[in-house]
Design a protein around this motif. Structure first.
Motif, PDB file in Angstrom:
ATOM      1  N   PHE A 265     -33.756 -21.787  29.816  1.00 15.63           N
ATOM      2  CA  PHE A 265     -34.711 -20.788  29.715  1.00 15.63           C
ATOM      3  C   PHE A 265     -34.689 -20.493  31.037  1.00 15.63           C
ATOM      4  CE2 PHE A 265     -38.132 -18.031  27.889  1.00 15.63           C
ATOM      5  CZ  PHE A 265     -38.007 -17.741  26.406  1.00 15.63           C
ATOM      6  N   LEU A 316     -37.805 -28.558  27.286  1.00 16.55           N
ATOM      7  CA  LEU A 316     -39.163 -28.474  26.875  1.00 16.55           C
ATOM      8  C   LEU A 316     -40.076 -27.929  27.570  1.00 16.55           C
ATOM      9  CD1 LEU A 316     -39.569 -31.274  24.502  1.00 16.55           C
ATOM     10  CD2 LEU A 316     -38.062 -29.499  24.427  1.00 16.55           C
ATOM     11  N   VAL A 319     -38.291 -24.629  29.471  1.00 17.94           N
ATOM     12  CA  VAL A 319     -39.057 -23.240  28.033  1.00 17.94           C
ATOM     13  C   VAL A 319     -39.788 -22.413  27.897  1.00 17.94           C
ATOM     14  CG1 VAL A 319     -39.471 -23.403  25.289  1.00 17.94           C
ATOM     15  CG2 VAL A 319     -37.544 -24.322  26.166  1.00 17.94           C
ATOM     16  N   CYS A 320     -41.350 -23.759  27.804  1.00 18.54           N
ATOM     17  CA  CYS A 320     -43.062 -22.765  27.708  1.00 18.54           C
ATOM     18  C   CYS A 320     -43.304 -22.691  29.320  1.00 18.54           C
ATOM     19  CB  CYS A 320     -43.656 -24.695  27.723  1.00 18.54           C
ATOM     20  SG  CYS A 320     -43.630 -25.782  26.106  1.00 18.54           S
ATOM     21  N   GLY A 323     -41.236 -19.223  29.175  1.00 16.16           N
ATOM     22  CA  GLY A 323     -41.856 -18.682  28.035  1.00 16.16           C
ATOM     23  C   GLY A 323     -43.356 -17.818  28.192  1.00 16.16           C
TER      24      GLY A 323
ATOM     25  N   VAL B 174     -39.451 -13.203  21.135  1.00 13.34           N
ATOM     26  CA  VAL B 174     -38.595 -14.734  21.421  1.00 13.34           C
ATOM     27  C   VAL B 174     -39.328 -15.383  22.401  1.00 13.34           C
ATOM     28  CG1 VAL B 174     -36.570 -14.371  23.444  1.00 13.34           C
ATOM     29  CG2 VAL B 174     -36.384 -13.210  21.791  1.00 13.34           C
ATOM     30  N   ALA B 175     -40.126 -14.633  23.520  1.00 16.86           N
ATOM     31  CA  ALA B 175     -41.169 -15.701  24.332  1.00 16.86           C
ATOM     32  C   ALA B 175     -41.866 -17.034  23.536  1.00 16.86           C
ATOM     33  CB  ALA B 175     -41.517 -15.179  25.011  1.00 16.86           C
ATOM     34  N   LEU B 176     -42.729 -16.453  22.812  1.00 16.05           N
ATOM     35  CA  LEU B 176     -43.510 -17.324  21.801  1.00 16.05           C
ATOM     36  C   LEU B 176     -42.539 -17.768  21.146  1.00 16.05           C
ATOM     37  CD1 LEU B 176     -46.613 -16.627  21.355  1.00 16.05           C
ATOM     38  CD2 LEU B 176     -46.413 -15.750  19.438  1.00 16.05           C
ATOM     39  N   ALA B 178     -39.877 -18.764  21.280  1.00 17.84           N
ATOM     40  CA  ALA B 178     -39.586 -20.347  22.832  1.00 17.84           C
ATOM     41  C   ALA B 178     -40.841 -21.134  23.080  1.00 17.84           C
ATOM     42  CB  ALA B 178     -38.892 -19.693  23.701  1.00 17.84           C
ATOM     43  N   VAL B 179     -41.636 -21.026  23.230  1.00 13.53           N
ATOM     44  CA  VAL B 179     -43.117 -21.693  23.635  1.00 13.53           C
ATOM     45  C   VAL B 179     -43.627 -22.692  22.850  1.00 13.53           C
ATOM     46  CG1 VAL B 179     -45.013 -21.632  24.037  1.00 13.53           C
ATOM     47  CG2 VAL B 179     -43.911 -19.994  25.634  1.00 13.53           C
ATOM     48  N   GLY B 182     -40.676 -24.727  21.105  1.00  7.37           N
ATOM     49  CA  GLY B 182     -41.039 -25.798  22.633  1.00  7.37           C
ATOM     50  C   GLY B 182     -41.911 -26.932  22.364  1.00  7.37           C
ATOM     51  N   ILE B 183     -43.002 -26.276  22.391  1.00 13.42           N
ATOM     52  CA  ILE B 183     -43.851 -27.748  21.530  1.00 13.42           C
ATOM     53  C   ILE B 183     -43.927 -28.797  20.602  1.00 13.42           C
ATOM     54  CG2 ILE B 183     -46.344 -28.179  21.143  1.00 13.42           C
ATOM     55  CD1 ILE B 183     -47.363 -25.159  22.677  1.00 13.42           C
ATOM     56  N   GLY B 186     -41.512 -31.264  21.718  1.00 12.39           N
ATOM     57  CA  GLY B 186     -42.053 -31.836  22.514  1.00 12.39           C
ATOM     58  C   GLY B 186     -42.750 -33.074  21.493  1.00 12.39           C
TER      59      GLY B 186
END
Lengths: 339, 352
Positions: A265, A316, A319-320, A323, B174-176, B178-179, B182-183, B186
């Motif tokens: 990202f 990670l 990315v957050c 995003g 794509v954005a959501l 990725a978030v 990622g969470i 993690g």
């Protein structure tokens, strides 16, 4: 002075200010990062050590243990930002990144094989990642080649090969012992944890000259954005220039990936965010570099401190952050297209 | 590939000329052929496996069950697996065709609306906070997560505008995605048990899903396919552009909501049931488009038949290629990638 001149010089001033502020912020965050940890140091003490003062303990904490990670975050962030900027400009697509040609996926395959077959020493993992990433990029470029590299074909082939490799990666992760699999997943998310000089320095020494070369190619990139015909009229040998820029951009990503794994990202978001801050029409590489450096070092500080003592992989966090930024941007821009 | 050269894009007219009648006839023939192929492969998937079972036992298990161990394998394991493959395959194929038509982007796949990321985050939460480690336990979380993610993407894509802009929708997805992933990753890295479940689910497989999953999946996929069936004409109209669609009397806003709903239900239930096999949803419509041409209704039908064929073939190959088993999601990508590369290298890439 004509009006266009004044406008241009004003936008140049704005770009310069944005770049200086971003770099200053990146350095500031870097200093905070060096100062934080089990043995906290104030920014003044950190600066004191960096300029040659401090006790022996402080010197070894700052210079040997913490500085490589902070410097790596800043330099790697700049490299990723520029690499993403080149790909987005060349593909004329805000989602363009070195991952279009499967670099990250291939690097993960190589690293996974290295981790599972030869135990995953740092050197083996790096070599595996480099071989996997570059091999995949070459394979995709070769398969998509048919009298010129057509953008759409490149993307479609890239998706196909990446999907196959991703499946292999998942399969490898599923077959491995859970500890090995989790270590591999941390690597696969991209992590700067435990970066030493021995790891960071070779990558930084590769990145700096390549970065300079790429930034020097920024003008050519701008001309390529005008379209092949216009660029040729301006004296650019388009196919050659494009290939050169792709190779440079891949080299930047490869050097980062070998050390830190595929950090997601930053390459995607940094050029877009920089473009908005400077108010420029196209992708500008130098602001993208400054933004990338600031983003990655900030993300790494969060990755270190958010759940301390647990260290999150920095990928990670990027990315957050990236995003959420993209979502905010989409909400703000209403129905306007991103580019 | 069984297809002749790609037909020229046709304008959908009510006047049935001899040409379109011929084309319809060819499509019907091909469709029947594909359906026969699907039945044969489904039967093949009952026969082939790590334990060889003779055809007459399979036959007896289907029509005169006596409860022998071999028949138990057929009825308890291989038959539910084949049915699940058909359901999930059809759902992913149609969802893929819908999402590609909706975004007018041939690279879109069902995972684009964030269903994979939503489902995986929900699984991590289910395992991590509620300690659920049985597949039948967290499949509902997966479905909920997938549906919630898709709804959120649609809301963000629509925010501030009354229109649903495909380009914004893609970026929001794509954005959501990725978030959320990622969470999810993690959290999974902090919890080995959740990581273990997540890595098994992510691969995508038809094995050991349990036959009590079949009824709910059949119902949701059925609802999704029914919704999709109502979108065919609207999709054709949308392919002409928003203004032309209005001119033809379609209400683009309403058909778009219907399409989104169909994609969510189909991709959500299939993903929850078999895992993240989004690549199937990308590839099957590309293959189907070569047979169907650009008429979206035929494209939906062929995607619904071709995708299960690919998934079942992948499942069968995965059973025999290795000692142990290769998951269908892996085999699917491994056999699908060369097909996609081949399609991309063809001189003319079939448009949407």
């Amino acid at each position: 002075m004509s009006v266009t001149h004044r406008v241009r010089s004003r936008s140049r001033t704005r770009t310069l200010i944005v770049c200086v502020i971003l770099l200053a912020l990146a350095l500031l965050v870097g200093i905070i990062m060096i100062g934080s940890g089990d043995y906290p140091l104030g920014p003044d003490r950190v600066l004191g050590v960096l300029f040659g003062g401090g006790s022996d303990l402080e010197r070894s904490i700052v210079l040997s243990w913490r500085a490589p990670r902070a410097l790596a975050a800043i330099v790697f962030g700049a490299a990723l930002g520029v690499s993403g900027g080149v790909f987005q400009s060349l593909t004329r697509n805000p989602l363009g990144s070195p991952d279009v040609i499967g670099f990250g996926t291939g690097a993960y395959t190589g690293a996974l094989l290295a981790i599972m077959l030869v135990g995953g020493s740092y050197v083996a993992t790096s070599i595996g990642a480099l071989a996997g990433g570059l091999g995949t990029a070459l394979l995709i470029y070769f398969l998509a080649w048919r009298r010129g590299s057509h953008g759409y074909r490149l993307i479609l082939v890239g998706i196909g090969i990446s999907a196959a490799l991703a499946a292999i990666n998942q399969w490898l992760v599923l077959r491995a012992d859970i500890e090995v699999a989790m270590a591999a997943a941390v690597w696969g998310a991209g992590s700067l944890g435990g970066t030493t000089w021995a790891q960071a320095l070779p990558a930084i020494l590769v990145i700096l000259p390549v970065l300079a070369l790429t930034l020097a190619g920024g003008r050519t990139l701008g001309m390529l954005e005008l379209g092949d015909d216009a660029a040729q009229a301006l004296g650019v040998r388009t196919e050659r220039a494009r290939l050169m820029l792709v190779v440079l951009a891949v080299a930047l990503t490869a050097a980062v990936t070998a050390v830190a794994g595929p950090i997601a990202f930053v390459a995607l978001v940094a050029p877009q965010l920089a473009r908005r801050l400077t108010g420029s029409a196209g992708i500008a590489l130098i602001p993208a570099a400054c933004m990338g450096a600031f983003l990655l070092v900030t993300a790494d500080l969060l990755a270190q401190r958010m759940f301390a003592p647990i260290q999150l992989p920095v990928g990670l966090v990027t990315v957050c952050l990236g995003g959420v930024y993209l979502l905010w941007l989409l909400g703000r821009e209403g129905s306007k297209r991103l580019r | 590939m069984a297809s002749a050269p790609v037909p020229v894009p046709e304008a959908d007219s009510s006047r049935v000329s001899g040409d379109t009648r011929r084309r319809t006839g060819r499509r019907v023939t091909l469709l029947i052929g594909a359906l026969v192929l699907l039945v044969l492969i489904a039967l093949g998937s009952l026969l082939i496996g790590s334990k060889p079972i003779p055809p007459h036992t399979v036959w007896a298990a289907l029509f005169a069950p006596d409860g022998s161990p071999d028949q138990a394998i057929i009825l308890g394991s291989r038959l539910p697996r084949a049915i699940l493959g058909i359901l999930a395959g059809a759902a992913l194929g149609v969802a893929g065709a819908l999402v590609q038509a909706f975004t007018r982007n041939p690279l879109a796949e069902p995972g684009l609306l964030g269903v994979n990321a939503g489902a995986s985050l929900a699984i991590v939460l289910a395992v991590g906070t509620f300690g659920i480690t049985a597949y039948s336990g967290y499949v509902w979380f997966a479905f909920g997560g997938a549906a919630a993610a898709a709804a959120l993407v649609a809301l963000i894509g629509m925010r501030g505008t009354r229109r649903l802009d495909p380009a914004r929708l893609v970026l929001s997805g794509v954005a959501l995605g990725a978030v959320l992933s990622g969470i999810g990753t993690g959290l999974a890295l902090l919890n080995p048990s959740a990581f273990d479940q997540l890595r098994a689910w992510t691969v995508g497989s038809l094995a050991d899903r349990g036959s009590d999953l079949l009824a709910p999946v059949a119902i949701t996929v059925g609802i999704g396919l029914l919704l999709a069936a109502f979108t065919g004409r609207g999709l054709n109209a949308l392919a002409l552009g928003e203004d032309a669609a209005r001119g033809l009397g379609y209400h683009p806003g309403r058909s778009r909501v219907l399409i989104l709903l169909a994609i969510t239900v189909l991709a959500g239930s299939a993903t929850a049931a078999v895992g993240a096999i989004g690549f199937l949803g990308l590839m099957a419509p590309h293959l189907a488009r070569r047979i169907s041409g650009t008429d979206q209704r035929w494209l939906l039908v062929f995607s619904a038949v071709l995708a299960p064929i690919i998934l079942l073939i992948a499942d069968v190959i995965g059973r025999v290629i290795l000692p142990g088993e290769l998951e269908a999601g892996v085999t699917c990508a491994l056999i699908g990638a060369p097909v996609l590369v081949y399609l991309a290298r063809r001189k003319k890439v079939a448009g949407l």
